[in-house]
Design a protein around this motif. Sequence first.
Motif, PDB file in Angstrom:
ATOM      1  N   LYS A   1       1.186  30.404 -40.348  1.00 44.33           N
ATOM      2  CA  LYS A   1       2.522  30.512 -40.933  1.00 44.33           C
ATOM      3  C   LYS A   1       3.510  29.926 -39.948  1.00 44.33           C
ATOM      4  N   ARG A   2       4.667  29.492 -40.496  1.00 45.65           N
ATOM      5  CA  ARG A   2       5.730  29.041 -39.611  1.00 45.65           C
ATOM      6  C   ARG A   2       6.951  29.883 -39.882  1.00 45.65           C
ATOM      7  N   TYR A   3       7.685  30.151 -38.815  1.00 45.17           N
ATOM      8  CA  TYR A   3       8.823  31.045 -38.931  1.00 45.17           C
ATOM      9  C   TYR A   3      10.119  30.270 -38.986  1.00 45.17           C
ATOM     10  N   LEU A   4      10.992  30.738 -39.844  1.00 46.31           N
ATOM     11  CA  LEU A   4      12.375  30.271 -39.830  1.00 46.31           C
ATOM     12  C   LEU A   4      13.126  31.219 -38.914  1.00 46.31           C
ATOM     13  N   LEU A   5      13.646  30.700 -37.809  1.00 46.38           N
ATOM     14  CA  LEU A   5      14.306  31.569 -36.842  1.00 46.38           C
ATOM     15  C   LEU A   5      15.732  31.109 -36.606  1.00 46.38           C
ATOM     16  N   PRO A   6      16.631  31.286 -37.602  1.00 46.59           N
ATOM     17  CA  PRO A   6      18.009  30.877 -37.385  1.00 46.59           C
ATOM     18  C   PRO A   6      18.754  31.932 -36.586  1.00 46.59           C
ATOM     19  N   LEU A   7      19.297  31.557 -35.442  1.00 51.45           N
ATOM     20  CA  LEU A   7      20.023  32.480 -34.586  1.00 51.45           C
ATOM     21  C   LEU A   7      21.289  31.794 -34.129  1.00 51.45           C
TER      22      LEU A   7
ATOM     23  N   VAL B   1      11.165  38.716 -40.781  1.00 46.63           N
ATOM     24  CA  VAL B   1      11.843  38.002 -39.691  1.00 46.63           C
ATOM     25  C   VAL B   1      12.877  37.033 -40.251  1.00 46.63           C
ATOM     26  N   ASN B   2      12.481  36.282 -41.276  1.00 41.91           N
ATOM     27  CA  ASN B   2      13.391  35.266 -41.808  1.00 41.91           C
ATOM     28  C   ASN B   2      14.555  35.876 -42.573  1.00 41.91           C
ATOM     29  N   ARG B   3      14.273  36.947 -43.329  1.00 40.75           N
ATOM     30  CA  ARG B   3      15.379  37.594 -44.041  1.00 40.75           C
ATOM     31  C   ARG B   3      16.371  38.165 -43.037  1.00 40.75           C
ATOM     32  N   GLY B   4      15.848  38.734 -41.950  1.00 44.33           N
ATOM     33  CA  GLY B   4      16.742  39.215 -40.907  1.00 44.33           C
ATOM     34  C   GLY B   4      17.581  38.104 -40.311  1.00 44.33           C
ATOM     35  N   SER B   5      16.966  36.931 -40.135  1.00 44.74           N
ATOM     36  CA  SER B   5      17.698  35.794 -39.567  1.00 44.74           C
ATOM     37  C   SER B   5      18.836  35.357 -40.477  1.00 44.74           C
ATOM     38  N   VAL B   6      18.582  35.332 -41.787  1.00 41.41           N
ATOM     39  CA  VAL B   6      19.635  34.937 -42.735  1.00 41.41           C
ATOM     40  C   VAL B   6      20.735  35.995 -42.763  1.00 41.41           C
ATOM     41  N   LEU B   7      20.346  37.265 -42.769  1.00 37.66           N
ATOM     42  CA  LEU B   7      21.348  38.330 -42.748  1.00 37.66           C
ATOM     43  C   LEU B   7      22.224  38.228 -41.500  1.00 37.66           C
ATOM     44  N   SER B   8      21.600  37.926 -40.361  1.00 36.97           N
ATOM     45  CA  SER B   8      22.373  37.752 -39.130  1.00 36.97           C
ATOM     46  C   SER B   8      23.328  36.578 -39.248  1.00 36.97           C
ATOM     47  N   ASP B   9      22.845  35.496 -39.852  1.00 32.14           N
ATOM     48  CA  ASP B   9      23.691  34.322 -40.050  1.00 32.14           C
ATOM     49  C   ASP B   9      24.895  34.647 -40.927  1.00 32.14           C
ATOM     50  N   LEU B  10      24.714  35.578 -41.876  1.00 30.53           N
ATOM     51  CA  LEU B  10      25.804  35.989 -42.759  1.00 30.53           C
ATOM     52  C   LEU B  10      26.689  37.061 -42.120  1.00 30.53           C
ATOM     53  N   GLY B  11      26.357  37.460 -40.879  1.00 24.18           N
ATOM     54  CA  GLY B  11      27.173  38.437 -40.174  1.00 24.18           C
ATOM     55  C   GLY B  11      26.742  39.876 -40.353  1.00 24.18           C
TER      56      GLY B  11
ATOM     57  N   LEU C   1      19.348  39.318 -30.030  1.00 27.39           N
ATOM     58  CA  LEU C   1      20.628  38.671 -30.335  1.00 27.39           C
ATOM     59  C   LEU C   1      21.454  39.499 -31.316  1.00 27.39           C
ATOM     60  N   SER C   2      20.789  40.148 -32.287  1.00 24.79           N
ATOM     61  CA  SER C   2      21.538  40.987 -33.230  1.00 24.79           C
ATOM     62  C   SER C   2      22.114  42.216 -32.535  1.00 24.79           C
ATOM     63  N   TRP C   3      21.332  42.841 -31.614  1.00 23.55           N
ATOM     64  CA  TRP C   3      21.897  43.952 -30.844  1.00 23.55           C
ATOM     65  C   TRP C   3      23.129  43.482 -30.078  1.00 23.55           C
ATOM     66  N   SER C   4      23.049  42.297 -29.499  1.00 25.37           N
ATOM     67  CA  SER C   4      24.197  41.784 -28.761  1.00 25.37           C
ATOM     68  C   SER C   4      25.387  41.551 -29.678  1.00 25.37           C
ATOM     69  N   ASN C   5      25.114  41.072 -30.895  1.00 25.32           N
ATOM     70  CA  ASN C   5      26.193  40.830 -31.856  1.00 25.32           C
ATOM     71  C   ASN C   5      26.928  42.110 -32.227  1.00 25.32           C
ATOM     72  N   VAL C   6      26.196  43.244 -32.292  1.00 29.47           N
ATOM     73  CA  VAL C   6      26.849  44.508 -32.658  1.00 29.47           C
ATOM     74  C   VAL C   6      27.360  45.242 -31.422  1.00 29.47           C
ATOM     75  N   GLY C   7      27.246  44.603 -30.237  1.00 27.81           N
ATOM     76  CA  GLY C   7      27.858  45.156 -29.030  1.00 27.81           C
ATOM     77  C   GLY C   7      26.965  46.033 -28.180  1.00 27.81           C
TER      78      GLY C   7
END
Length: 643
Positions: free
Chosen positions: A316-322, A454-464, A492-498
Amino acid sequence: MERLLNQRYQFIKTLGSNQLGQTHLVGDTHLPGHPRCVIKQLKLPGNNPKTLEFSLILLNKKAEALKSLGAHPQIPKLLDYFEESQSFYLVEEFVIGTCLRKQLESQPQWSETQVVSLLEEVLQILAFVHSRGLIHRSIQPSNLIRRKSDDRLVLTGFGIFKEIGAQVMRSQQQLLQAQRNGSVVYVSPEQDQGQAHFNSDLYSLGMIGIQLLSGQSLLELSTLRGKANHDWCDGVKANPELIRILNKMVAPDTKERYQLATSVLEDLSSLQPGKVTGHLVRSETPPLVPQGQPPEETVSYEEATPVTPLNSWQAKRYLLPLMVALGSLILLVIALGSSRLSLSGLGNQGRLREAQGYVEEGNLEEALESYSQTIAKQPQKGEAYYHRGLIHQDMENLEAALEDFTQAILLESHLSQSYYQRGNIRFELGDRQGAIADYTEVIELDPSFVPAYVNRGSVLSDLGDDKEAILDYTEALELEPTLGAAYLNRCLSWSNVGDQDRAIADCTQAINLEPTDGFAYQNRGLARRKKQDFQGAIEDYNIAIRLDPEDPVPYHNRGLTRLDLGDAQGAIADFTRAIERKPDFALAYYDRGLAYMKQKQADKAISDLEKTAQLCSSMGRVGCYEDATYQLDQLPSTGNVTP
């Protein structure tokens, strides 16, 4: 209608109405000259708050999907959408021209050449629409307009309201009654039952083709609807192959009908040797965001680093948008790829084995041809669509890949993998909500499919929505505790939420799993810098640089950290190293320019900021360009900066 709709749109006249709502011509009072546009209204249910809430969610989602279609020059742009007074409204570009229904009044029968030309033009638009995962649902003469300015056909009237109407109306029968008018002859049997497919649009267009070629009235056409009846062609002087194509377009059984718009185009092209048809309008597709491009709202930036595909998940290949920016720490990068499944279960199906052999050899062109030949002979072979989609994906033919994965889904082939790959492509094409929907489908089909979390989390992070993203990464880690990419994304998401402590812990865990992964050190450095641990951040960047001395990003981030420590000269040296490795690195020029300003070296600052403005302008990044010009205005002399 005295009032302004949405305090903006002035009513001019009503263009049409039915039980679902009305269509109005309005003027936009917020723009000079009050340009005309079309507003479509859907009456919302008022007796059930939950139904209303669901309908609005669905309508907003569909309206966002329709926005992407405005990239095609023969589809009206969706300008606005809103809810008001128990109704939902779509605002579309107004097209000046003559609709096909009016043309039919004066010219009920067309020549073979005219019919083929119209079919080809509409099919190319439909190929684009279907490649975005959308069905038009309302192909009829009144929704085809010959634009006055360039004489090209424009496809209007997307059936978003018909699609959702069944859930808004009190019953399916009420919806069908709302649709019962002269246009019913163009509606396929399955769509009449509320089950529209992509080839339902092909049925509708086929009926229009039969109408034009035969000159039959709507009453006469209604006798053909839903029947394998070819009597319409009696006495019609036309190429038998064109008649065969039209009959296949309107086959009552969806499995016997053409599956793809491009397949019809291929057959039509054989009627006119040498004429190339069926190409999508790729130049109108919105460009992908270049890696490292700055956000538009910020003044100073910090770069994060992409995550590579994991060796431990070779199937499998991962989509990792960060995405990370200074102040909000948001990073967007995609490591997008495809999944290679074994074809050992295909038995003696030689062509598929041959195609897979080409894939293994790296000969993608030959593999693509083999799969296309298989599909031509067996259009119901969903597996061939799936594997051809993987090849289109590898060749970066994203619209074609999207179309193939969608067809594989319709044929129920490799369902979880097809949804997963389509989600990856939708994300890359900018359809975030569509990507989330596809990853959710994967999870519902296979709750243990780790890459989808993983990928759904990446998209959710991209949407804030980093809080929801963290839940997805956590679920992935519960299923696969040694998944470094999930730790890195969650960092990175932990960092985004402080929460920098948790961010550092997750990045450290990613490092423990992959000690030579420079990306993990870089991203831990970002979290450490946000925690004011500047020396710790520099240590992480130093390791990342040793692991990959040619990567410009850690030099840039180390330079920013040196600026925090008051070391302007050291920062300038690092920004220069980043630019040497990436000459179009706009952020590095920008930050070096600011460093030169601190050093009161105005000429060098002006040179770097002018270069930033030039690069940002060429990439279409308005905010970045404005930041650079603002800083130039603070200097004694700025020269001439033009976009």
